[in-house]
Design an enzyme around this catalytic site. Structure first.
Site, PDB file in Angstrom:
ATOM      1  N   HIS A  28       0.754  -0.909  -0.028  1.00 25.74           N
ATOM      2  CA  HIS A  28      -0.057   0.018   0.164  1.00 25.74           C
ATOM      3  C   HIS A  28       0.790   1.279   0.045  1.00 25.74           C
ATOM      4  O   HIS A  28       0.490   2.029  -0.671  1.00 25.74           O
ATOM      5  CB  HIS A  28      -0.882   0.026   1.173  1.00 25.74           C
ATOM      6  CG  HIS A  28      -1.789  -1.039   1.031  1.00 25.74           C
ATOM      7  ND1 HIS A  28      -2.470  -1.616   2.225  1.00 25.74           N
ATOM      8  CD2 HIS A  28      -2.493  -1.624   0.022  1.00 25.74           C
ATOM      9  CE1 HIS A  28      -3.470  -2.194   1.926  1.00 25.74           C
ATOM     10  NE2 HIS A  28      -3.414  -2.593   0.495  1.00 25.74           N
TER      11      HIS A  28
ATOM     12  N   ASP B   6       0.027 -10.637 -13.066  1.00 29.48           N
ATOM     13  CA  ASP B   6      -0.428 -12.205 -12.554  1.00 29.48           C
ATOM     14  C   ASP B   6       0.427 -13.041 -13.631  1.00 29.48           C
ATOM     15  O   ASP B   6       0.977 -14.443 -13.156  1.00 29.48           O
ATOM     16  CB  ASP B   6      -1.840 -12.732 -12.693  1.00 29.48           C
ATOM     17  CG  ASP B   6      -2.266 -12.123 -11.364  1.00 29.48           C
ATOM     18  OD1 ASP B   6      -1.601 -12.368 -10.211  1.00 29.48           O
ATOM     19  OD2 ASP B   6      -3.340 -11.284 -11.158  1.00 29.48           O
TER      20      ASP B   6
ATOM     21  N   CYS C  44      -2.609  -4.347 -19.360  1.00 30.47           N
ATOM     22  CA  CYS C  44      -2.973  -3.545 -18.333  1.00 30.47           C
ATOM     23  C   CYS C  44      -2.177  -3.920 -17.007  1.00 30.47           C
ATOM     24  O   CYS C  44      -2.552  -3.322 -16.000  1.00 30.47           O
ATOM     25  CB  CYS C  44      -4.482  -3.684 -17.890  1.00 30.47           C
ATOM     26  SG  CYS C  44      -4.866  -5.322 -17.575  1.00 30.47           S
TER      27      CYS C  44
END
Ligand code: PEP
Ligand code: MG
Length: 570
Positions: free
Chosen positions: A190, A455, A502
């Site tokens: 984060h 991923d 993306c």
């Protein structure tokens, strides 16, 4: 002079003085409290909880004022931890029973919680452990009276810490603090996301910078190359000042590119899209003359609310986007929960979440959740150019089930007499190697494809994207990955459908020419990367980069690939 390397997460160069954030937890010592002082100790503890709560709530208000609401969820996670009785109440029992000081009681309680976390092999829970740790660290700072001493008003401070909580990062966002360096953290932490959004050069995951750096040391933080130079020579400082000036000049110059159409020198159009996690801060879509949103990660709206939203609630959010972004394409990805993104009350108990019931697998197991979202999307698509994107497809069979459920959603909408767009385009994310290898089949059955390299790299190279211990193996120019990307682009071209990319790779200007050379003409990225990538596109010549990319595709040695990419970029 000493150089420490880490993970570059937010670009730019900062030159300043080290400001070490004390590790308050290390300073906690136990001491006994007399019977008559126990109530005082309890009061002191409750006061610290109250102070942190009000500070976080103020921060949240400030974020709202500064139109940075998307970071509110970070604050919410910390508020939820403080409100948990294990943090806010259990230490009181320890104070009463063992008659020990409040900071010690909190530390004992925190260690118990963290030991429990440690026995669970789940990367998301690992991150939550850091949140618990950060909350306790701040409470202890309040209790031992560190906080006000901590931050002097020196100019050009570079914050060096074991870890920085997102809340702290937001607090430190003022002109005195010019960079962040932390021992732990990775590209997807984060704090890393925040640093990028508030444009502060940052290097994380240095492992031991905090031990090697002393308060007041001169530091250079190179947020592009992930290095921190401790007490550099004058010569090095001068060199970096030059780099810094160039960087600032470059950033200003980049603004001139906002309105330009994105195309190569030889006039090949290269479309730019934006990735969003939230419906705030979407000005960049229009300001930078993009085609629209290439990826809306909807799981964040559910994570923010800590629950699933019903059809109407979702419909309003998606429809409002079409109003805010008229004439733009808005690609909305269906729920990608699981893995390192967990929504409260949803099952995610498997041992290996990245390989478990995440994304479309979860939606197929919970068809009601999926149909609700699809209905909301189909209805919103009546008002604008909304496209549906399905994450983590891995087989034909899954795609068939997806199509059946979309058809069921349409049938229900028809019977409910609700307006919707029956021709809404449906695309698939190619982020599992199986789907990339079998891309032709997906390309023939879908309206568009979007390559999710975050991923795809993780699964192709078997490297956990959230684990900084293996981040050196997370290689976006690995020959196997480049071949998969090329295969997907070719499959899409053959089927006559749009293929975009993306993942974070799309926003890395060092890879722009290579990707164009592989035939990619649609890029979707974090808004902060748009202009840097656009600049490279405007300087690229498709015919030239194509032949150079071909050479890279047939190369296997990592160093050679790096050299060829450098050559392509020069
Ligand atoms: C990806 O995997 O590349 C992607 C864009 O999706 P996410 O980062 O949300 O998993
Ligand atoms: Mg993904």
């Amino acid at each position: 002079m000493l150089i420490v390397s880490g993970i570059p997460v937010s670009s730019g160069v900062a030159i300043g003085k080290a400001y070490i954030l004390a590790h308050a937890l290390n300073e906690v010592e136990p001491y006994l409290i007399s019977e008559q002082n126990i109530l005082n100790e309890i009061k002191r503890f409750n006061q610290a909880i109250k102070q942190l709560k009000s500070e976080l709530l103020n921060l949240k208000k400030e974020l709202k004022k500064n139109r940075m609401n998307e970071f509110g969820s970070f604050i919410d996670i910390q508020l939820a931890i403080i409100n948990d009785p294990k943090i806010s109440k259990n230490p009181l029992e320890i104070i009463k029973k063992s008659k020990q000081n409040a900071e010690w009681a909190l530390k004992v309680q925190m260690e118990e919680i963290i030991t429990k976390f440690n026995s669970i092999e789940n990367s998301y829970i690992r991150e939550r452990k850091n949140d618990v740790y950060q909350v306790c660290e701040t409470l202890i700072k309040y209790l031992i009276g560190h906080e006000s001493k901590q931050l002097s008003n020196d100019k050009n401070r570079i914050i060096v810490a074991h870890d920085i909580s997102p809340a702290d990062a937001l607090k430190f966002k003022n002109s005195n603090n010019i960079a962040f360096v932390t021992d732990i953290g990775g590209t997807t932490s984060h704090t890393a996301i925040l640093a990028k959004s508030i444009n502060i050069p940052s290097v994380v995951g240095t492992q031991n910078a905090k031990n090697l750096i002393s308060n007041g040391d001169n530091l250079i933080v190179d947020g592009d190359h992930g290095c921190v130079i401790i007490n550099p020579t004058d010569e090095v400082i001068n060199e970096y000042r030059l780099k810094q000036n160039l960087y600032e000049l470059e950033s200003k110059k980049l603004l001139n590119l906002q309105k330009l159409t994105s195309k190569t020198i030889d006039k090949v159009p290269v479309n730019l899209y934006v990735n969003i996690e939230d419906t705030n801060n979407i000005e960049s879509v229009i300001l930078n003359n993009t085609k629209g949103v290439g990826l809306f990660r909807t799981e964040f709206i559910f994570m923010d609310k800590h629950r699933m939203l019903d059809e109407n609630e979702q419909f309003i959010i998606y429809k409002n986007l079409t109003k805010a972004l008229p004439n733009k394409t808005i690609t909305i990805r269906t729920l990608d929960s699981g893995g390192d993104k967990v929504i409260e009350h949803m099952p995610n108990t498997n041992q290996n979440p990245a390989l478990g019931l995440r994304a479309i697998r979860f939606c197929l197991a919970e068809p009601d959740v999926f149909i609700t979202q699809i209905k909301a999307l189909l209805r919103a698509a009546h008002y604008g150019d909304i496209r549906i994107l399905i994450p983590m497809l891995s087989s034909d069979n899954e795609l068939r089930q997806v199509k059946l459920l979309i058809q069921r959603a349409k049938d229900i909408l028809t019977s409910e007499r609700k307006k919707f767009n029956p021709k809404t385009l449906v695309g698939g994310m190619i982020e599992v190697p199986a789907a990339a290898i079998d891309a032709e089949s997906f390309a023939n059955q879908l309206d568009f494809l979007s390559i999710g390299t975050n991923d795809l790299i993780q699964y192709t190279l078997a490297v956990d994207r959230t684990d900084d211990a293996v981040s050196h193996l997370y290689d976006s120019s690995h020959p196997a990955l480049l071949k998969l990307i090329k295969g997907v682009i070719d499959a899409g071209t053959k089927a006559g459908i749009e293929v975009s990319l993306c993942g974070e790779m799309a926003g890395d200007p060092k890879l722009t020419k290579l990707l164009i050379g592989l035939g990619l003409t649609n890029f979707s990225m974090h808004p902060s990367s748009l202009l840097k990538v656009k600049k490279v596109i405007l300087e690229s010549e498709f015919s030239k980069v194509k032949s150079k990319a071909k050479k890279i595709l047939s190369t296997h040695d990592k160093i050679e690939i790096e050299n060829l990419i450098n050559n392509l970029n020069n």
